[in-house]
Enzyme design. Structure first.
Site, PDB file in Angstrom:
ATOM      1  N   TYR A 283       1.067   3.165  -9.505  1.00  0.00           N
ATOM      2  CA  TYR A 283       1.469   3.336  -8.106  1.00  0.00           C
ATOM      3  C   TYR A 283       2.821   4.031  -8.094  1.00  0.00           C
ATOM      4  CZ  TYR A 283       2.867   2.035  -3.321  1.00  0.00           C
ATOM      5  OH  TYR A 283       3.278   2.055  -2.012  1.00  0.00           O
TER       6      TYR A 283
ATOM      7  N   ASP B 134       8.105   7.468 -13.970  1.00  0.00           N
ATOM      8  CA  ASP B 134       8.446   6.711 -12.768  1.00  0.00           C
ATOM      9  C   ASP B 134       9.029   5.376 -13.227  1.00  0.00           C
ATOM     10  OD1 ASP B 134       8.618   5.169 -10.540  1.00  0.00           O
ATOM     11  OD2 ASP B 134       6.626   5.647  -9.765  1.00  0.00           O
TER      12      ASP B 134
ATOM     13  N   LYS C 246      14.853   0.540  -6.514  1.00  0.00           N
ATOM     14  CA  LYS C 246      14.994  -0.910  -6.693  1.00  0.00           C
ATOM     15  C   LYS C 246      16.370  -1.328  -7.231  1.00  0.00           C
ATOM     16  CE  LYS C 246      10.001  -1.509  -6.925  1.00  0.00           C
ATOM     17  NZ  LYS C 246       9.523  -2.054  -5.675  1.00  0.00           N
TER      18      LYS C 246
HETATM   19  N1  HOZ Z   1       6.311  -1.292  -5.778  1.00  0.00           N
HETATM   20  C1  HOZ Z   1       6.143  -2.433  -4.945  1.00  0.00           C
HETATM   21  C2  HOZ Z   1       4.774  -2.997  -5.135  1.00  0.00           C
HETATM   22  N2  HOZ Z   1       4.477  -3.145  -6.452  1.00  0.00           N
HETATM   23  C3  HOZ Z   1       6.423  -2.080  -3.541  1.00  0.00           C
HETATM   24  C4  HOZ Z   1       6.404  -3.240  -2.636  1.00  0.00           C
HETATM   25  C5  HOZ Z   1       5.743  -2.895  -1.330  1.00  0.00           C
HETATM   26  O1  HOZ Z   1       4.860  -2.029  -1.306  1.00  0.00           O
HETATM   27  O2  HOZ Z   1       6.113  -3.537  -0.362  1.00  0.00           O
END
Ligand code: HOZ
Length: 427
Positions: free
Chosen positions: A143, A238, A266
């Site tokens: 993702y 990433d 983050k």
């Molecule tokens: N990367 C986060 C999920 N693994 C993002 C959190 C979200 O989408 O709120």
């Protein structure tokens, strides 16, 4: 016990899609409604009904030092006295940029943005401009935020909701995204064999953390480096999740594979909205105003997020922090393994540094296909019981748990007990 959260949620669904501002916090996958958080301190969350939870999400990764770390809060409070956004350069963005460039050798120049999504979206635009090619290779289950190019066979909320490709992405846009298999170099080689001249970049989470935690094989990452070098495509790591999570710097500092571009987010914002992307001077100089690749942002480099990030990174320069995180996580996951063994339950716990995921499956989990063998109904049942016992894991199988610097041995004990009780209930 959840009266106030229940009332707020009933109201929220009238005003916000699903009552939330990000799908992964909706608790749908675990058959529950979300709780509303009132306060967070150290390793604990407190909801509006005054329930207390040991938190293993840490806002999905940023809060490596725990919630409301006093130094971070003092920084934010102090800096806010002088304004929250200037729409002009400030000293904090320069300081954070220097810290990042010093910590991650492949980054000579960095551009600050406001989220991981902005970082990855901008990085592929840059890769396309640099190479003059259009296609990107991403991995099933990885993702990279919610920009159009990444919403195909993506991890995190899409995997959880079973959405293979988001409606709203034009087909002629999606056709530029090629899907390969994580930890499977041959799937990448195949794509390059067929479409080599068109591939601008390979983007990968060097440690996959959005389909649950899946560790990379070193040869896989080395192979990606080799293939991209040979074919003139860029390699993008990433590191939105792994940046400063496993050691000071990126996972690239650990695995020794140096990408062309890196995306961050983050932790570098200390819990405030942030993202960043960086690479060599040669590539980054294509970004406007130095070059013509356009990317901008009103709140980019805002003093609050930059200052919170600086304070966080400076605290992380103490190497003992990473050692402690690793030991705590080892103690927790090792004890959990014993609990699962005793219960004679099929499971797999993947862990690295302060990250871990429990999968309910009979096999080792090293690929997207392995991940998909996990029993999500069992995870949901387990989750509900764990939650009742005051332990807050991600409300979806396909996310990663994070241990923070604020967790203590007592939290580990309580968590092991809670897992034990949860398993007793679901067996
Ligand atoms: N990367 C986060 C999920 N693994 C993002 C959190 C979200 O989408 O709120």
């Amino acid at each position: 016990m959840f009266d106030k959260s229940g009332q707020l949620f009933a109201e929220a669904i009238n005003y916000m899609p699903g009552g939330v501002n990000s799908p992964v916090r909706a608790f749908k996958a675990v058959g529950m409604d979300p709780i509303f958080i009132k306060k967070a301190q150290g390793a604990k969350l407190y909801d509006v009904d005054d329930n207390e939870y040991i938190d293993f999400i840490g806002s999905f990764g940023p809060l490596i030092l725990g919630h409301s770390h006093p130094d971070v809060i003092n920084t934010i409070t102090d800096v806010a006295q002088d304004g929250t956004s200037y729409g002009a350069p400030n000293i904090y963005e320069l300081e954070l940029a220097k810290l990042i460039c010093e910590a991650i050798p492949s980054i000579e120049k960095v551009r600050m943005v406001n989220s991981g999504t902005e970082a990855t979206m901008s990085a592929i635009r840059l890769a396309r401009a640099y190479t003059g090619r259009n296609k990107i290779v991403k991995f099933a289950g990885c993702y990279h935020g919610h920009a159009d190019s990444f919403l195909i066979k993506a991890g995190s909320g899409l995997l959880t909701a079973g959405i293979p490709a988001s409606p709203g992405v034009p087909a002629n846009h999606a056709e530029h995204t090629l899907i390969a298999e994580f930890n499977d170099l041959s799937s990448v080689e195949k794509l390059f064999k067929e479409q080599r001249a068109e591939i601008a970049a390979v983007i990968v989470e060097p440690v996959a953390a959005n389909m649950g935690l899946v560790l990379p094989e070193l040869e896989f990452l080395q192979g990606l480096r080799k293939i991209t070098e040979l074919t003139g495509a860029l390699l993008i790591f990433d590191e939105v999740i792994t940046g400063f999570r496993l050691k000071y710097g990126g996972f690239q500092n650990i695995c020794g594979v140096s990408p062309d571009l890196t995306t961050l987010g983050k932790i570098i914002g200390g819990g405030l909205p942030v993202g960043a992307y960086g690479g060599s001077r040669e590539i980054m100089n294509l970004i406007a105003p130095e070059g013509e690749v356009y990317q901008a942002g009103t709140l980019s480099g805002n003093p609050l997020a930059m200052a919170a990030g600086i304070t966080t990174l400076k605290l992380l320069q103490d190497p003992d922090i990473y050692d402690r995180l690793e030991v705590l996580t080892y103690l927790l996951t090792n004890r959990l393994k014993n609990v699962f063994e005793e219960k004679d339950l099929y499971y797999e716990i993947n862990t690295l540094g302060s990250m871990f995921t429990i999968f309910f499956t009979e096999q080792t989990v090293t690929s997207y296909n392995d991940v998909m063998t996990s029993d999500t109904a069992k995870y949901a049942a387990f989750y509900q019981e764990l939650f009742k016992n005051g332990v807050y894991f991600p409300p979806a199988q396909f996310e990663t748990c994070f241990v923070s610097g604020a967790h203590e041995l007592a939290d580990i004990d309580k968590t092991v007990n809670a897992v034990q009780k949860a398993l007793e209930k679901i067996l």
